[in-house]
Design a protein around this motif. Structure first.
Motif, mmCIF file in Angstrom:
data_model
loop_
_atom_site.group_PDB
_atom_site.id
_atom_site.type_symbol
_atom_site.label_atom_id
_atom_site.label_comp_id
_atom_site.label_asym_id
_atom_site.label_seq_id
_atom_site.Cartn_x
_atom_site.Cartn_y
_atom_site.Cartn_z
ATOM 1 N N VAL A 36 0.836 -1.205 0.000
ATOM 2 C CA VAL A 36 0.000 0.000 0.000
ATOM 3 C C VAL A 36 0.870 1.254 0.000
ATOM 4 O O VAL A 36 0.618 2.203 -0.755
ATOM 5 N N VAL A 37 1.901 1.262 0.834
ATOM 6 C CA VAL A 37 2.794 2.431 0.933
ATOM 7 C C VAL A 37 3.506 2.668 -0.390
ATOM 8 O O VAL A 37 3.514 3.785 -0.921
ATOM 9 N N VAL A 38 4.105 1.619 -0.942
ATOM 10 C CA VAL A 38 4.883 1.785 -2.173
ATOM 11 C C VAL A 38 3.968 2.107 -3.353
ATOM 12 O O VAL A 38 4.283 2.973 -4.165
ATOM 13 N N ALA A 39 2.821 1.438 -3.456
ATOM 14 C CA ALA A 39 1.894 1.725 -4.561
ATOM 15 C C ALA A 39 1.339 3.151 -4.467
ATOM 16 O O ALA A 39 1.281 3.865 -5.472
ATOM 17 N N GLY A 40 0.961 3.559 -3.259
ATOM 18 C CA GLY A 40 0.427 4.911 -3.087
ATOM 19 C C GLY A 40 1.433 5.986 -3.442
ATOM 20 O O GLY A 40 1.107 6.959 -4.138
ATOM 21 N N THR A 41 2.659 5.810 -2.986
ATOM 22 C CA THR A 41 3.682 6.817 -3.295
ATOM 23 C C THR A 41 4.125 6.735 -4.752
ATOM 24 O O THR A 41 4.573 7.728 -5.315
ATOM 25 N N ALA A 42 3.981 5.560 -5.386
ATOM 26 C CA ALA A 42 4.278 5.453 -6.818
ATOM 27 C C ALA A 42 3.263 6.261 -7.634
ATOM 28 O O ALA A 42 3.641 6.962 -8.581
ATOM 29 N N VAL A 43 2.009 6.177 -7.254
ATOM 30 C CA VAL A 43 0.972 6.949 -7.949
ATOM 31 C C VAL A 43 1.227 8.446 -7.766
ATOM 32 O O VAL A 43 1.205 9.213 -8.736
ATOM 33 N N LEU A 44 1.499 8.856 -6.527
ATOM 34 C CA LEU A 44 1.775 10.269 -6.273
ATOM 35 C C LEU A 44 3.037 10.720 -7.011
ATOM 36 O O LEU A 44 3.061 11.788 -7.623
ATOM 37 N N GLY A 45 4.084 9.900 -6.966
ATOM 38 C CA GLY A 45 5.330 10.253 -7.644
ATOM 39 C C GLY A 45 5.167 10.346 -9.149
ATOM 40 O O GLY A 45 5.673 11.281 -9.784
ATOM 41 N N GLY A 46 4.449 9.391 -9.731
ATOM 42 C CA GLY A 46 4.223 9.418 -11.176
ATOM 43 C C GLY A 46 3.390 10.608 -11.604
ATOM 44 O O GLY A 46 3.693 11.274 -12.601
ATOM 45 N N ALA A 47 2.344 10.890 -10.851
ATOM 46 C CA ALA A 47 1.492 12.038 -11.165
ATOM 47 C C ALA A 47 2.263 13.349 -11.010
ATOM 48 O O ALA A 47 2.133 14.269 -11.826
#
Length: 144
Positions: A36-47
């Protein structure tokens, strides 16, 4: 397309020890926090990277709740996309890789916080990186 990580059913490697946190450090309800942590920050980072590359400062400001202002430089955006790609690769590699990534990423986030301190950054720029640091430390070192 990137294959979806199978966080729930992937079996641990037979040669690696099974990690178990002391009960006091486990979150109520259980479940894999690292994904959850890595996926959530991946979405934020990509956006954020996409917004920075496109030069849409207002979108980046909304993504970061107005707490952190990034320079909108295309080269910095590409580096952020690389960071995001590492997160996606860890997620696609399974839960152990994702936990390892979160642990290593906590070092990067600590450097971010130290840089804020050294550069005398505004107090608001510590809020989200500190939350991400804490989440990555938990996910990388204490999550089952």
């Amino acid at each position: 397309l990137v294959p979806a990580p199978n966080v729930v059913t992937t079996a641990p490697h037979p040669l690696l020890p099974v990690r178990k946190s002391p009960p006091v450090l486990r979150l109520r309800g259980g479940g894999p926090v690292a994904g959850v942590v890595v996926a959530g920050t991946a979405v934020l980072g990509g956006a954020t990277a996409l917004s920075m590359w496109l030069g849409t400062e207002s979108v980046t400001n909304v993504l970061w709740l107005g707490l952190h202002h990034f320079p909108h430089d295309k080269y910095l955006a590409m580096a952020l996309l690389g960071w995001t790609a590492g997160k996606v690769a860890a997620l696609a590699s399974g839960p152990e890789a994702t936990r390892t990534y979160a642990g290593i990423n906590s070092v990067v986030l600590a450097v971010w916080l130290i840089t804020n301190l050294v550069e005398d950054a505004p107090a608001t720029t510590y809020i989200l990186p500190t939350a991400f640091f804490g989440a990555n430390v938990y996910a990388g070192f204490f999550d089952d």
